[in-house]
Design a protein around this motif. Structure first.
Motif, short mmCIF file in Angstrom:
data_model
loop_
_atom_site.label_atom_id
_atom_site.label_comp_id
_atom_site.label_asym_id
_atom_site.label_seq_id
_atom_site.Cartn_x
_atom_site.Cartn_y
_atom_site.Cartn_z
N LEU A 38 0.99 -1.09 0.43
CA LEU A 38 0.25 0.24 -0.11
C LEU A 38 1.33 1.57 0.20
O LEU A 38 0.53 2.57 -0.13
CB LEU A 38 -0.86 0.45 1.23
CG LEU A 38 -1.92 -1.26 1.10
CD1 LEU A 38 -2.43 -1.06 2.80
CD2 LEU A 38 -2.78 -0.86 -0.11
N SER A 39 2.31 1.36 0.57
CA SER A 39 3.02 2.51 0.01
C SER A 39 4.16 1.93 -0.76
O SER A 39 5.09 1.36 -0.32
CB SER A 39 3.29 2.21 1.46
OG SER A 39 4.18 3.40 1.29
N ARG A 47 -5.45 3.65 1.05
CA ARG A 47 -6.13 2.53 1.85
C ARG A 47 -6.94 2.03 0.94
O ARG A 47 -7.62 2.26 0.15
CB ARG A 47 -6.92 3.23 2.39
CG ARG A 47 -6.34 4.59 3.39
CD ARG A 47 -7.22 5.23 4.31
NE ARG A 47 -8.34 6.49 3.19
CZ ARG A 47 -7.95 8.23 3.00
NH1 ARG A 47 -6.99 8.07 4.08
NH2 ARG A 47 -8.40 8.59 2.46
N ALA A 63 -7.08 0.60 -3.63
CA ALA A 63 -6.39 1.64 -3.14
C ALA A 63 -6.56 2.72 -2.72
O ALA A 63 -5.87 3.55 -4.51
CB ALA A 63 -5.15 0.90 -2.51
N GLY A 66 -4.13 8.07 0.33
CA GLY A 66 -4.06 8.00 2.12
C GLY A 66 -3.93 10.09 2.84
O GLY A 66 -3.96 9.63 3.52
N SER A 70 -0.03 11.43 -1.52
CA SER A 70 -0.57 10.61 -1.87
C SER A 70 -0.84 9.77 -3.08
O SER A 70 -1.30 10.55 -3.47
CB SER A 70 -0.70 9.67 -0.41
OG SER A 70 -1.56 7.95 -0.82
#
Length: 574
Positions: A38-39, A47, A63, A66, A70
Motif C-alpha cells: 500500500l506504500s 487505503r 486503494a 491516504g 499520496s
C-alpha cells in the motif's frame, strides 16, 4: 550547442551496463500471484477499497490515496483479492508492511478506460487530477507523487523543465532501453508536461555513454522545442540537484527544492506513464526493470507488472541461486539488500541485482579514519563527510543538522573512495532516521504542551465563572438581608411567583380567587417566611450581621401580629 557545467566531486565506477543491453525489452507476463504494498512512494500509504474475496479487473482502483502526498493503487491484472495483510516488501528496514494480494486468473480482463481525446483542450488542473488518479509516482528516484510535484507552489512560474535520462548508477539500463525503444512515447509525455507547466525551455539530459538512446531521442524530438543535451559520464550526475547544475549552472539552495529556482525535473519513465494516463486512461500498472548480475544466466530488461514477486522475475532471467549470495534492489551504489526473493516489484524498482561473491564482495572490516579527505573531494553535495561521520558516531544531532546532513543524497561516493572502508552512508541514514524520529517526538510533546495549556486556560475560565456566581449569590443574600432589616423579610420576586402559583391553582380548581386576605393572616405568612429564612441563615452559617437583621425583622413582625390580633379581638367584641 548548449554549454554544460560540472559539479563538485563525483567518481567513475565500473559501469557494467552492456550485460543487460544485449536483448530488447521483454514482457515478463502474468505471475500466479501479485503482492501490492500500500506504500510504494514517498508520503502516506494508500487505503484499500476492496475486500478479501472480491473479483477485480485490470486497471481497477483497489486503494485510494491516504492524503495529499499520496497516490492510488490499481490492479495490474484481473483476478481475486485473496488477502490484505502484512507481507515482506523491498525496503532497507526489512520489515513487512500491509499489502493487497491478488490471485491472477491469467485472463487479463480490463476495466473500462477512458483517455483524453485532445489534452490541449484541457486545463492544467484537469490533467493533474488525471495524473494523480493514474497513481503515477516518480519512477527514477524515491517515488514522489508526480501530480504534487507538477503542481508546485501557487504563483511560481516554471522556467525550465528537465527530463532526466541520465541513469548514472552502474548496472542499471532500464531508462536506456526505454529511450532506445520508445523515444516517441517519451516525447509525447514531455509534450503533455509542457502543456501543464508552460516552461520557457525543455532540456532532456543524458550522459554520452548512451549513443543509441541519444540518436533515437534526437530523431523523435526533431522539429520540437525539446533540446537533447549530452554531457560526460560521471557518477552521480543523475542526481536531481547535480543534473540541474550540469544543464543550467544553477545550484539548488541548501534545504530548498528545484521549484525554488523555477525548475522541475521528471524522469523519462515518468513521462511515458503520464502519456499513458492522459492519452489512453491507463493507470500505472507496470514498469521497466533491469535484472542483471553474474548470478543470472540472461541479464536483460523486463516490462513487469507491479506486485510481481522478484523470484518470478529472477527465474525468467535464469537465476543460479547457489551463486547469488545476496539480492540487491537498485544498483551497487545506492541500492539495498532485499531479505527475501518473495518481495514484490514496486513503482520504484528499476533494477534487481543478483551478484556473485566475487562480483560484489562483502566489505572488509572498517578501519579507523585516517583523515585523508578523499570523501570530501568525492562528495557531489560539497559536504564534509568526515565531520558528519564523527558527529553521527557521537549522536550529535544538532551539529549534524548544522553541517547540512539532509543535503546528503546518499549516493555512496564517499564510501566508495574511503581507504578505511567505513560505511559512511549507513551512518548518515541511521542519523537521519534518528533525527526524524526526534522531530516526531518533539512535535508530539509540543502538541501535548499546547493541549495542557489550553486545558489550564479552560479550568481558569471555569473557576472565574464559579467565583462570579458565588459573588452574585452573596450580593443577593446581602440585598435580602437589607430588605429584612427594613421590616420586610419577604423576597418580592419569590412572593410574586407564589401569588401567581396560588392564583393559577385556584383557577384550575374552579374556585374564585380571593380578592384580599385579613391583615393578621398576611402578617402570619410574613412571619412564617421570616422565621424560615432565619432558620436557613443560621443553618448555613451566614454572616452574623445578616442573622441579626433577620432576628430583628422576626421580632418586629411578631409585635405587629400581636397588635393586629388584639385589634381584631376588640372589634369582634364590639
Amino acid at each position: 550547442m548548449r554549454r554544460v557545467h560540472d559539479f563538485h566531486g563525483g567518481i567513475h565506477p565500473a559501469e557494467n551496463k552492456h550485460q543487460s543491453l544485449q536483448q530488447p525489452i521483454r514482457n515478463a507476463g502474468i505471475p500466479p500471484q501479485l503482492i501490492l504494498p500500500l506504500s510504494q512512494h514517498i508520503g502516506a500509504p494508500a487505503r484499500p477499497v476492496v475486500a478479501v474475496g472480491e473479483q477485480v479487473l485490470k486497471g481497477q482502483l483497489i486503494a485510494e490515496p491516504g492524503g495529499h502526498v499520496s497516490v492510488p493503487l490499481h490492479a495490474p491484472t484481473s483476478g481475486m483479492v485473496s488477502a490484505i495483510e502484512d507481507r515482506p516488501i523491498p525496503h532497507p528496514s526489512g520489515f513487512p508492511a500491509p499489502c493487497i494480494v491478488i490471485d491472477c486468473d491469467q485472463e487479463d480482463r480490463w476495466a473500462p478506460l477512458q483517455g483524453v481525446a485532445n489534452y490541449r483542450d484541457c486545463e492544467a488542473t484537469e490533467l493533474l487530477e488525471l495524473i494523480r488518479a493514474g497513481g503515477i509516482a516518480g519512477m527514477g528516484g524515491a517515488g514522489f507523487p508526480t501530480a504534487v510535484k507538477l503542481a508546485g507552489k501557487p504563483g511560481r512560474a516554471v522556467k525550465t523543465l528537465i527530463i532526466n535520462g541520465t541513469e548514472c548508477e552502474p548496472y542499471i539500463t532500464a531508462d536506456d532501453s526505454l529511450m532506445r525503444e520508445r523515444a516517441t512515447d517519451i516525447v509525447e509525455g514531455i509534450a503533455i508536461l509542457q502543456h501543464i507547466l508552460q516552461p520557457q525551455e525543455v532540456l532532456l539530459g543524458l550522459e554520452d555513454n548512451k549513443p543509441e538512446a541519444i540518436a533515437a531521442l534526437r530523431a523523435a524530438t526533431a522539429g520540437s522545442t525539446i533540446e537533447v543535451v549530452t554531457f560526460p559520464t560521471k557518477y552521480p550526475s543523475g542526481g536531481e540537484k547535480q543534473l540541474i547544475e550540469i544543464l543550467t549552472g544553477q545550484q539548488v539552495p541548501s534545504g530548498g527544492l528545484p521549484g525554488d529556482i523555477g525548475i522541475v525535473c521528471q524522469n523519462v519513465g515518468t513521462a511515458v506513464a503520464v502519456r499513458d494516463a492522459i492519452c489512453h486512461g491507463r493507470p500505472l500498472l507496470s514498469r521497466i526493470t533491469t535484472v542483471t548480475g553474474d548470478a543470472v544466466e540472461a541479464p536483460q530488461n523486463f516490462e513487469v507488472l507491479l506486485g510481481t514477486p522478484m523470484q518470478y522475475l529472477l527465474e525468467l532471467a535464469g537465476l543460479h541461486p547457489e551463486r547469488c549470495k545476496r539480492l540487491v534492489m537498485g544498483g551497487p551504489m545506492m541500492g539495498f539488500t532485499v531479505t527475501t526473493v518473495q518481495a514484490p516489484i514496486v513503482k520504484t524498482t528499476n533494477c534487481i541485482l543478483a551478484p556473485t561473491a566475487a562480483e560484489l564482495p562483502p566489505p572488509p572490516p572498517a578501519q579507523p579514519c585516517i583523515r585523508c579527505g578523499l570523501c570530501a573531494e568525492a562528495c557531489p553535495a560539497s559536504l564534509l563527510p568526515q565531520q558528519l561521520f564523527w558527529f553521527a558516531q557521537g549522536k550529535e544531532f544538532e551539529k549534524l543538522e548544522q553541517h547540512k546532513l539532509f543535503d546528503c543524497i546518499e549516493c555512496g561516493a564517499c564510501s566508495w573512495v574511503c581507504p578505511s572502508h567505513i560505511p559512511l552512508v549507513q551512518y548518515y541514514r541511521a542519523s537521519k532516521a534518528d533525527i526524524l524520529e526526534q522531530r516526531r517526538e518533539h512535535a508530539k510533546s509540543e502538541q501535548a504542551r499546547q493541549r495542557f495549556e489550553a486545558r489550564q486556560v479552560r479550568l481558569a475560565q471555569e473557576e472565574e465563572e464559579r467565583e462570579a456566581k458565588r459573588a452574585a449569590r452573596k450580593a443577593a443574600a446581602e440585598k435580602r438581608a437589607e430588605l429584612a432589616a427594613q421590616g420586610d423579610a419577604e423576597d418580592p420576586i419569590q412572593a410574586a411567583i407564589e401569588r401567581a402559583k396560588a392564583k393559577k391553582a385556584a383557577q384550575q380548581d374552579g374556585q374564585p380567587v380571593a380578592a384580599s386576605v385579613s391583615p393578621e393572616a398576611a402578617l402570619r405568612q410574613k412571619l412564617a417566611k421570616a422565621e424560615q429564612r432565619l432558620a436557613q441563615s443560621v443553618a448555613s452559617g451566614e454572616d452574623a450581621k445578616i442573622v441579626s437583621a433577620l432576628e430583628a425583622s422576626v421580632e418586629r413582625l411578631k409585635g405587629k401580629l400581636a397588635e393586629a390580633e388584639s385589634a381584631a379581638t376588640e372589634s369582634g367584641a364590639t
